[in-house]
Design a protein around this motif. Sequence first.
Motif, mmCIF file in Angstrom:
data_model
loop_
_atom_site.group_PDB
_atom_site.id
_atom_site.type_symbol
_atom_site.label_atom_id
_atom_site.label_comp_id
_atom_site.label_asym_id
_atom_site.label_seq_id
_atom_site.Cartn_x
_atom_site.Cartn_y
_atom_site.Cartn_z
ATOM 1 N N SER A 168 0.831 -1.194 0.000
ATOM 2 C CA SER A 168 0.000 0.000 0.000
ATOM 3 C C SER A 168 0.873 1.254 0.000
ATOM 4 O O SER A 168 1.887 1.328 0.710
ATOM 5 C CB SER A 168 -0.915 0.012 1.231
ATOM 6 O OG SER A 168 -1.795 1.108 1.200
ATOM 7 N N GLY A 169 0.486 2.227 -0.824
ATOM 8 C CA GLY A 169 1.240 3.463 -0.923
ATOM 9 C C GLY A 169 2.321 3.451 -1.978
ATOM 10 O O GLY A 169 3.044 4.443 -2.152
ATOM 11 N N GLY B 91 -2.167 5.100 0.303
ATOM 12 C CA GLY B 91 -1.429 5.584 1.463
ATOM 13 C C GLY B 91 -0.606 4.492 2.123
ATOM 14 O O GLY B 91 -0.853 3.294 1.935
ATOM 15 N N PRO B 92 0.395 4.870 2.912
ATOM 16 C CA PRO B 92 1.317 3.909 3.527
ATOM 17 C C PRO B 92 0.737 3.225 4.758
ATOM 18 O O PRO B 92 -0.253 3.670 5.330
ATOM 19 C CB PRO B 92 2.516 4.779 3.905
ATOM 20 C CG PRO B 92 1.883 6.106 4.221
ATOM 21 C CD PRO B 92 0.748 6.264 3.239
ATOM 22 N N PHE C 85 9.341 10.934 -3.713
ATOM 23 C CA PHE C 85 9.838 9.713 -3.069
ATOM 24 C C PHE C 85 10.158 9.869 -1.588
ATOM 25 O O PHE C 85 10.122 8.888 -0.840
ATOM 26 C CB PHE C 85 11.049 9.134 -3.822
ATOM 27 C CG PHE C 85 12.331 9.925 -3.725
ATOM 28 C CD1 PHE C 85 13.093 9.934 -2.563
ATOM 29 C CD2 PHE C 85 12.817 10.624 -4.817
ATOM 30 C CE1 PHE C 85 14.276 10.634 -2.479
ATOM 31 C CE2 PHE C 85 14.006 11.335 -4.743
ATOM 32 C CZ PHE C 85 14.735 11.343 -3.571
ATOM 33 N N LEU C 86 10.446 11.087 -1.125
ATOM 34 C CA LEU C 86 10.783 11.246 0.289
ATOM 35 C C LEU C 86 9.633 10.862 1.226
ATOM 36 O O LEU C 86 9.861 10.172 2.234
ATOM 37 C CB LEU C 86 11.248 12.677 0.581
ATOM 38 C CG LEU C 86 12.709 12.991 0.257
ATOM 39 C CD1 LEU C 86 13.013 14.460 0.539
ATOM 40 C CD2 LEU C 86 13.658 12.094 1.043
ATOM 41 N N PRO C 87 8.394 11.258 0.953
ATOM 42 C CA PRO C 87 7.303 10.811 1.840
ATOM 43 C C PRO C 87 7.129 9.300 1.859
ATOM 44 O O PRO C 87 6.775 8.718 2.894
ATOM 45 C CB PRO C 87 6.064 11.494 1.246
ATOM 46 C CG PRO C 87 6.603 12.683 0.514
ATOM 47 C CD PRO C 87 7.918 12.237 -0.047
ATOM 48 N N ASP D 111 8.022 4.347 5.173
ATOM 49 C CA ASP D 111 8.574 3.002 5.357
ATOM 50 C C ASP D 111 9.577 2.970 6.501
ATOM 51 O O ASP D 111 9.611 2.022 7.296
ATOM 52 C CB ASP D 111 9.244 2.523 4.066
ATOM 53 C CG ASP D 111 8.235 2.074 3.021
ATOM 54 O OD1 ASP D 111 7.053 1.891 3.367
ATOM 55 O OD2 ASP D 111 8.633 1.898 1.852
ATOM 56 N N TYR D 112 10.401 3.994 6.609
ATOM 57 C CA TYR D 112 11.371 4.051 7.701
ATOM 58 C C TYR D 112 10.668 4.190 9.051
ATOM 59 O O TYR D 112 11.125 3.639 10.064
ATOM 60 C CB TYR D 112 12.350 5.207 7.495
ATOM 61 C CG TYR D 112 13.422 4.942 6.455
ATOM 62 C CD1 TYR D 112 13.502 3.717 5.804
ATOM 63 C CD2 TYR D 112 14.363 5.912 6.127
ATOM 64 C CE1 TYR D 112 14.479 3.469 4.857
ATOM 65 C CE2 TYR D 112 15.353 5.671 5.191
ATOM 66 C CZ TYR D 112 15.413 4.453 4.542
ATOM 67 O OH TYR D 112 16.391 4.217 3.605
#
Length: 239
Positions: free
Chosen positions: A36-37, A45-46, A147-149, A154-155
């Motif tokens: 997801s995301g 969304g993540p 890509f940063l969001p 994920d982090y």
Amino acid sequence: MGIIFCIPYAGGSASIFNQWKNKALPGWKVVPVELSGKGSRFAEGPYENMEIAVVDIYKRVVDALSEDYIIYGHSMGALIAYELVQKIRFYDGPPPKHIVFSGCVPPDKFQLTGIDLTSDSEIKQRLLSLGGTPPQIIKNTDLASVFLPIIRADYQLLQRYIFDKTAPLTEDISIFYGKNDNTVSLNDLMTWDAMTTGKTEYYEFEGNHFFLNDESNKVIDCLNEICTNFRFDSSQLNP
């Protein structure tokens, strides 16, 4: 027919495994798992945490578990793979024939520390140190806004991950790792055998943390070698 479920690393979409699809052995099908995301599920969304991620993935693969299958997960995908197998066991589902944990230490050794996730520059520096993203992409402001969001989410999931010690796996497992991967302690890596009562095999590849991209042909060759240990009724194969 056998299935190879492939779970990507942090920031990666299912598309990273597309080139593997036509390289699998006859009788085997590569099935990339879209998180997801990411990719085709970008708008969803993540995940907020590992449990939500695993439940979602379980629901997406459960109908295919009647087939013989193996699971491959790289980096974050390896941790997800471990938790997914535990979830399948919790629901008394059919176990995988084999699991491949790639580019990751065992879950009891995993920690994502030393990075301030509120800092774009620290995230970019980590990406540069991993070596999987071209510097010109990381330094591109427009691309970074996309890509940063994704990476940050994920982090955050990884920083929130807490290993819940349960009974060890029972499946045979393989551990893939890059010879020059500076994110993985070799001493910790070699303790994967404590995670299962089955057999553990270790495979070293040239390259850094993202050896699965740079050495993709060798990685899929190893997966195919693992798959040769399992046989199917010829009537199951596509004509």
